[in-house]
Write an enzyme that holds these catalytic residues in place. Structure first.
Site, PDB file in Angstrom:
ATOM      1  N   LYS A 202       0.835  -1.214   0.000  1.00  0.00           N
ATOM      2  CA  LYS A 202       0.000   0.000   0.000  1.00  0.00           C
ATOM      3  C   LYS A 202       0.862   1.254   0.000  1.00  0.00           C
ATOM      4  CE  LYS A 202      -1.941   2.511   3.158  1.00  0.00           C
ATOM      5  NZ  LYS A 202      -1.755   3.834   2.519  1.00  0.00           N
ATOM      6  N   GLU A 276      10.213   0.750  10.291  1.00  0.00           N
ATOM      7  CA  GLU A 276      11.190   1.822  10.022  1.00  0.00           C
ATOM      8  C   GLU A 276      10.470   3.120  10.336  1.00  0.00           C
ATOM      9  OE1 GLU A 276      14.199   1.259   9.132  1.00  0.00           O
ATOM     10  OE2 GLU A 276      14.185  -0.707   8.160  1.00  0.00           O
ATOM     11  N   CYS A 310      13.422  10.345   7.067  1.00  0.00           N
ATOM     12  CA  CYS A 310      13.424   9.838   8.439  1.00  0.00           C
ATOM     13  C   CYS A 310      14.814   9.917   9.067  1.00  0.00           C
ATOM     14  CB  CYS A 310      12.897   8.413   8.473  1.00  0.00           C
ATOM     15  SG  CYS A 310      13.708   7.336   7.278  1.00  0.00           S
TER      16      CYS A 310
HETATM   17  P1  NAD Z   1       1.868   7.790   8.606  1.00  0.00           P
HETATM   18  O1  NAD Z   1       2.662   6.906   9.478  1.00  0.00           O
HETATM   19  O2  NAD Z   1       0.499   8.173   9.040  1.00  0.00           O
HETATM   20  O3  NAD Z   1       1.730   7.138   7.147  1.00  0.00           O
HETATM   21  C1  NAD Z   1       2.617   6.187   6.597  1.00  0.00           C
HETATM   22  C2  NAD Z   1       1.807   5.094   5.908  1.00  0.00           C
HETATM   23  O4  NAD Z   1       1.024   4.404   6.870  1.00  0.00           O
HETATM   24  C3  NAD Z   1       0.824   5.613   4.865  1.00  0.00           C
HETATM   25  O5  NAD Z   1       0.759   4.701   3.801  1.00  0.00           O
HETATM   26  C4  NAD Z   1      -0.487   5.634   5.635  1.00  0.00           C
HETATM   27  O6  NAD Z   1      -1.620   5.525   4.805  1.00  0.00           O
HETATM   28  C5  NAD Z   1      -0.346   4.405   6.499  1.00  0.00           C
HETATM   29  N1  NAD Z   1      -1.143   4.397   7.725  1.00  0.00           N
HETATM   30  C6  NAD Z   1      -1.621   5.448   8.423  1.00  0.00           C
HETATM   31  N2  NAD Z   1      -2.307   5.019   9.509  1.00  0.00           N
HETATM   32  C7  NAD Z   1      -2.253   3.672   9.502  1.00  0.00           C
HETATM   33  C8  NAD Z   1      -2.748   2.654  10.366  1.00  0.00           C
HETATM   34  N3  NAD Z   1      -3.444   2.940  11.471  1.00  0.00           N
HETATM   35  N4  NAD Z   1      -2.494   1.355  10.059  1.00  0.00           N
HETATM   36  C9  NAD Z   1      -1.778   1.047   8.959  1.00  0.00           C
HETATM   37  N5  NAD Z   1      -1.282   1.965   8.102  1.00  0.00           N
HETATM   38  C10 NAD Z   1      -1.515   3.265   8.368  1.00  0.00           C
HETATM   39  O7  NAD Z   1       2.700   9.065   8.318  1.00  0.00           O
HETATM   40  P2  NAD Z   1       2.120  10.467   7.798  1.00  0.00           P
HETATM   41  O8  NAD Z   1       0.882  10.870   8.534  1.00  0.00           O
HETATM   42  O9  NAD Z   1       2.029  10.431   6.342  1.00  0.00           O
HETATM   43  O10 NAD Z   1       3.273  11.405   8.283  1.00  0.00           O
HETATM   44  C11 NAD Z   1       3.293  11.755   9.667  1.00  0.00           C
HETATM   45  C12 NAD Z   1       4.681  11.737  10.208  1.00  0.00           C
HETATM   46  O11 NAD Z   1       5.275  10.450  10.010  1.00  0.00           O
HETATM   47  C13 NAD Z   1       5.647  12.650   9.492  1.00  0.00           C
HETATM   48  O12 NAD Z   1       5.528  13.952   9.927  1.00  0.00           O
HETATM   49  C14 NAD Z   1       6.955  12.030   9.867  1.00  0.00           C
HETATM   50  O13 NAD Z   1       7.354  12.442  11.126  1.00  0.00           O
HETATM   51  C15 NAD Z   1       6.661  10.574   9.894  1.00  0.00           C
HETATM   52  N6  NAD Z   1       7.085   9.883   8.671  1.00  0.00           N
HETATM   53  C16 NAD Z   1       8.205   9.117   8.734  1.00  0.00           C
HETATM   54  C17 NAD Z   1       8.642   8.479   7.596  1.00  0.00           C
HETATM   55  C18 NAD Z   1       9.841   7.616   7.593  1.00  0.00           C
HETATM   56  O14 NAD Z   1      10.409   7.401   6.538  1.00  0.00           O
HETATM   57  N7  NAD Z   1      10.249   7.067   8.705  1.00  0.00           N
HETATM   58  C19 NAD Z   1       7.953   8.624   6.404  1.00  0.00           C
HETATM   59  C20 NAD Z   1       6.795   9.404   6.376  1.00  0.00           C
HETATM   60  C21 NAD Z   1       6.374  10.020   7.532  1.00  0.00           C
END
Ligand code: NAD
Ligand code: MN
Length: 494
Positions: A202, A276, A310
């Site tokens: 996804k 991660e 990240c």
């Molecule tokens: P997120 O963790 O909400 O989203 C990452 C992925 O997880 C997306 O595909 C999202 O649809 C999915 N997701 C969201 N809620 C979920 C759930 N309950 N169960 C399963 N999957 C779920 O991240 P975001 O809201 O897009 O960004 C928020 C913060 O996350 C950013 O500000 C940053 O700090 C962090 N982030 C970290 C990385 C990294 O590479 N480690 C990448 C993106 C964001």
């Protein structure tokens, strides 16, 4: 408070030393390739695109223009069921294929990505806001490299796990973020497929288009139906994948907050899990370092992908004796950053991925100033009228207790602090709930090795990513490794 640092003009410019504005004017250099984007995309299940049972769609936007690029299906529980079932049905046959045959498919996917790399880079930039020079030179190259690398392991698993007979885990649910959309997809499917697993992947809701192009590529190379299924949707879709009883392993990259939810889901159901997550990684710069080189590394690390990385070095720990000089060099380097149209080949800093992310970054910038740190921002010209823009900035006079020193901001914001002794540097560096990466800038090799042993970080920087080296975190930055031989381990049962 908004402070500008006085900068010496270059020695041979003949201009008065007060002149700080000696950026050259660049002519626009837009990437001209036109990419066909359909109005609407379905879900990629069992080898073909189909309309979602949910009947729901959502829009994905170009963050540099706020234009809607396409409508994308929002997979519901029944769609997740279908995708998992397709993956489950395909898995035994995929696992029984001769390993060299599995490798051939991965090699083909990698080559096709290379052949279509210009188109993929343009699309990645349009959907995510990252500068074209990054998607073209970094994301696409690393994407192909990972697939080539794991293709190479497919028939050598007995050597990777000497003395054991590695078996696939089964159906893998893989959930990825928006900061490196295609690259994260490759990190996930490469090792999974090499080890004989099948996948339900996804992409993030703000950047789904390159994953859907990847689905087309999977069709072009005749990957057997069901081996990789790609579902678009938001958090609820991700959670439904992770909770599905026939998903045996979950791989997640994203926020620590969601990582913690998935840790619970997987613990309850006894699933394999790798996470991660976020970071607040330090760069430590000692007085004996080559300062120009260090500043270049630090600045390019913090504006890369608008700081939405990240493992970005978002805390800078500077030895007190060189603080002023480093700050001056930082300001100088920030002056020449070009913020704007991500499709322009000269752009260094593109658009922030979403309005939510921009709001979060702006919040932290305000908090930083309110807590008493000094802000130095990048003095760029006019920004495009639409889009989500943030000027890179750094804060000095930051205290370790300040929010901007503790929280992951995920934007082009650097917090500068000082230390006197290596011991103090180490204490400051490890004083965080995260532990993803760290950088050490010094002339003394012995000091690097000494600190590398004591820093609580999964990766100690020498260079950029390489498919050969394992990547991953300690503490709240997650567990498990991707990349290298280590990256195979989560995808096998021994
Ligand atoms: P997120 O963790 O909400 O989203 C990452 C992925 O997880 C997306 O595909 C999202 O649809 C999915 N997701 C969201 N809620 C979920 C759930 N309950 N169960 C399963 N999957 C779920 O991240 P975001 O809201 O897009 O960004 C928020 C913060 O996350 C950013 O500000 C940053 O700090 C962090 N982030 C970290 C990385 C990294 O590479 N480690 C990448 C993106 C964001
Ligand atoms: Mn988008």
């Amino acid at each position: 408070m908004n402070t500008r640092i006085e900068i010496d003009a270059p020695q041979d410019s003949g201009e008065s030393p007060e002149t700080t504005d000696y950026n050259w004017e660049y002519s626009p250099a837009p990437e001209r390739m036109q990419v066909d984007i359909k109005d609407r995309y379905g879900l990629f299940i069992n080898g073909s695109f189909r309309s979602p049972v949910s009947k729901k769609y959502f829009k994905t936007v170009n963050p540099a223009t706020e234009e809607v690029l396409a409508e994308v299906a929002q997979a519901g529980a029944k769609d997740v069921d279908k995708a998992v079932e397709a993956a489950r049905a395909a898995q035994p046959k995929w696992a029984r294929l001769k390993p060299t045959e599995r490798a051939k498919y991965l090699f083909r996917i990698a080559r096709r990505i290379q052949e279509r790399s210009r188109e993929l880079a343009v699309l990645e930039t349009m959907d995510s806001g990252k500068p074209i020079k990054e998607s073209r030179d970094v994301d696409l190259n690393i994407t192909a490299q990972y697939l080539f690398y794991y293709a190479g392991w497919a028939d050598k698993l007995d050597y990777a796990f000497a003395g054991a007979r590695p078996k696939p885990v089964g159906v893998c649910g893989q959930i990825i973020p928006w900061n490196f959309p295609l690259m994260m997809a490759a990190w996930k499917i490469g090792p999974a497929l090499a080890c004989g697993n099948t996948c339900v992947l996804k992409p993030a809701e703000t950047s789904p288009l390159t994953a859907l192009r990847l689905a087309e590529i999977l069709q072009e190379v005749d990957l057997p139906p069901g081996v990789v299924n790609i579902l678009t949707g938001a958090g609820a879709t991700g959670q439904a994948i992770a909770e599905h009883p026939n998903v045996k392993k979950v791989a997640f990259t994203g926020s620590t907050q969601v990582g913690k939810i998935l840790a619970k889901v997987c613990a309850k159901k006894g699933k394999h899990l790798t996470l991660e997550l976020g970071g607040k990684s330090p760069n430590i710069i000692f007085e004996d370092a080559s300062l120009d080189q260090a500043v270049e590394g630090i600045v390019s690390g913090i504006y890369f992908n608008q700081g939405q990385v990240c493992c970005a070095g978002s805390r800078l720990l500077v030895q007190e004796s060189i603080h002023d000089e480093v700050v001056k060099k930082l300001a100088h380097r920030f002056e020449s950053l070009r913020v704007g149209d991500p499709l322009d080949k000269n752009t260094d800093v593109g658009a922030i991925n979403s309005p939510e992310q921009l709001k979060k970054i702006e919040h932290y910038i305000n908090v930083g100033a309110a807590e008493g740190a000094d802000m130095h921002s990048c003095p760029v010209g006019d920004l495009p009228p639409k889009g989500y823009w943030c000027r890179p900035c750094f804060f000095t006079d930051v205290q370790p207790s300040h929010q901007i020193a503790r929280d992951e901001i995920f934007g082009p914001v650097l917090a500068v602090m000082t230390f006197r002794t290596p011991k103090e540097a180490l204490e400051l560096a490890n004083n965080t709930p995260y532990g993803l990466s760290a950088g050490v800038w010094t002339d003394k090799g012995a000091r690097i090795f000494e600190l590398a042993k004591k820093l609580d970080a999964g990766v100690i920087w020498c260079n950029l990513f390489d498919a050969f080296s394992p990547f991953g975190g300690f503490k709240e930055s997650g567990f498990g490794r991707e990349g290298g031989r280590h990256g195979l381990r989560p995808y096998v049962a021994l």
